[in-house]
Design a protein around this motif. Structure first.
Motif, short mmCIF file in Angstrom:
data_model
loop_
_atom_site.label_atom_id
_atom_site.label_comp_id
_atom_site.label_asym_id
_atom_site.label_seq_id
_atom_site.Cartn_x
_atom_site.Cartn_y
_atom_site.Cartn_z
N ILE A 1 3.02 -46.02 4.32
CA ILE A 1 2.73 -45.05 3.25
C ILE A 1 1.21 -44.94 3.13
O ILE A 1 0.53 -45.93 2.89
N ASP A 2 0.71 -43.73 3.30
CA ASP A 2 -0.72 -43.47 3.18
C ASP A 2 -1.01 -43.05 1.75
O ASP A 2 -0.80 -41.91 1.35
N MET A 3 -1.47 -44.01 0.95
CA MET A 3 -1.73 -43.74 -0.47
C MET A 3 -2.94 -42.83 -0.69
O MET A 3 -3.11 -42.30 -1.78
N ALA A 4 -3.75 -42.62 0.34
CA ALA A 4 -4.86 -41.68 0.22
C ALA A 4 -4.33 -40.25 0.17
O ALA A 4 -4.95 -39.38 -0.42
N LYS A 5 -3.18 -40.00 0.79
CA LYS A 5 -2.56 -38.68 0.77
C LYS A 5 -1.61 -38.51 -0.42
O LYS A 5 -1.37 -37.39 -0.85
N CYS A 6 -1.06 -39.60 -0.90
CA CYS A 6 -0.02 -39.56 -1.94
C CYS A 6 -0.51 -38.82 -3.19
O CYS A 6 -1.62 -39.04 -3.65
N MET A 7 0.35 -37.94 -3.72
CA MET A 7 -0.01 -37.22 -4.95
C MET A 7 0.74 -37.79 -6.16
O MET A 7 0.73 -37.19 -7.23
N TYR A 8 1.39 -38.94 -5.98
CA TYR A 8 2.04 -39.68 -7.07
C TYR A 8 3.07 -38.83 -7.82
O TYR A 8 3.19 -38.93 -9.03
N CYS A 9 3.82 -38.03 -7.09
CA CYS A 9 4.83 -37.17 -7.72
C CYS A 9 6.10 -37.95 -8.06
O CYS A 9 6.84 -37.58 -8.96
N GLY A 10 6.39 -39.02 -7.32
CA GLY A 10 7.56 -39.83 -7.59
C GLY A 10 8.85 -39.30 -6.97
O GLY A 10 9.92 -39.86 -7.23
N LEU A 11 8.79 -38.25 -6.17
CA LEU A 11 10.00 -37.71 -5.57
C LEU A 11 10.68 -38.71 -4.64
O LEU A 11 11.90 -38.79 -4.57
N CYS A 12 9.89 -39.50 -3.94
CA CYS A 12 10.45 -40.49 -3.02
C CYS A 12 11.26 -41.55 -3.76
O CYS A 12 12.26 -42.04 -3.25
N THR B 1 -13.23 -49.21 0.47
CA THR B 1 -14.40 -48.61 1.09
C THR B 1 -14.03 -47.90 2.39
O THR B 1 -14.73 -47.01 2.84
N ASP B 2 -12.92 -48.30 3.00
CA ASP B 2 -12.46 -47.71 4.24
C ASP B 2 -11.13 -47.01 3.98
O ASP B 2 -10.19 -47.61 3.45
N LEU B 3 -11.04 -45.75 4.35
CA LEU B 3 -9.85 -44.96 4.07
C LEU B 3 -8.60 -45.50 4.77
O LEU B 3 -7.49 -45.37 4.27
N SER B 4 -8.78 -46.15 5.91
CA SER B 4 -7.62 -46.69 6.63
C SER B 4 -6.96 -47.84 5.87
O SER B 4 -5.79 -48.15 6.11
N GLU B 5 -7.67 -48.45 4.94
CA GLU B 5 -7.09 -49.53 4.12
C GLU B 5 -6.09 -48.99 3.10
O GLU B 5 -5.36 -49.76 2.48
N MET B 6 -6.07 -47.68 2.91
CA MET B 6 -5.14 -47.06 1.97
C MET B 6 -3.75 -46.84 2.57
O MET B 6 -2.85 -46.41 1.88
N THR B 7 -3.59 -47.12 3.86
CA THR B 7 -2.28 -47.01 4.51
C THR B 7 -1.62 -48.37 4.45
O THR B 7 -2.09 -49.33 5.05
N TYR B 8 -0.51 -48.44 3.73
CA TYR B 8 0.20 -49.70 3.55
C TYR B 8 1.38 -49.76 4.52
O TYR B 8 2.19 -48.83 4.59
#
Length: 193
Positions: A118-129, A149-156
């Motif tokens: 899950i890439d939380m940098a893209k997530c819009m927190y809609c909760g549909l999932c 500080t690094d965008l790749s760290e936002m992918t869990y």
């Protein structure tokens, strides 16, 4: 001209009186209250600034924050990835040769999760999932401070399957499919003779 200067001084004095009134009234911090508190909007005095991270605002029960996946309950149905409007969930599944186990609600697991990111940098927190998940394994937690500080760290990455294990599962499935095809061919071939 004199009248304009007098109006300027009156305006400056009004502004200073208002500013100084707020400065001297704000001698202590406000008490942090939950938004569900009936007096939440009645807080008219005190310092508005909280001393974050030592003091944190309470998180509402229905808040939408960090996503989390309980992989033991995931049946890798891919519904969360399909419903995601920003395509932040990436799932790769491998069909199992037999039942893997059961989830906490009794659903039989038949797919391996080779990848569940899950890439939380893209997530819009809609909760549909979270709404569409049949086993309720994907949830929104109350964690909201994920500064990176690094965008790749936002992918869990939630899948714990290694590339070697995934390859092994794929080979086992291919072998089973080849055996089934050979058995099917053996049944069809004598009937044609």
């Amino acid at each position: 001209m004199v009248e304009t200067v007098i109006n300027v001084f009156k305006t400056v004095i009004k502004g200073l009186r208002l500013t100084l009134g707020h400065i001297f009234a704000a001698t202590e911090s406000r008490n942090v209250k939950a938004i569900s508190d009936p007096n939440y909007f009645a807080q008219n005095s005190g310092i508005n600034t909280i001393q974050y991270p030592h003091v944190k605002l309470p998180v509402p029960d229905v808040g939408r924050y960090q996503l989390d996946v309980e992989m033991d309950d995931c049946i890798v149905c891919d519904l969360c990835a399909k419903v995601c409007p920003v395509d932040c969930i990436d799932i790769k599944s491998i069909k199992s040769t037999e039942a893997i186990g059961k989830t906490s609600d009794g659903t039989t697991k038949r797919l391996y999760a080779a990848k569940f990111d899950i890439d939380m940098a893209k997530c819009m927190y809609c909760g549909l999932c979270t709404v569409v998940c049949p086993t309720e394994c994907i949830v929104m937690t109350d964690t909201y401070d994920r500064s990176m500080t690094d965008l790749s760290e936002m992918t869990y990455k939630f899948s714990d399957m290694t590339a070697e294990e995934a390859n092994e599962k794929r080979l086992a499935l291919e072998k089973l499919n080849a055996e089934r095809l050979a058995a099917k061919q053996a049944i069809i071939t004598p009937k044609n003779n």
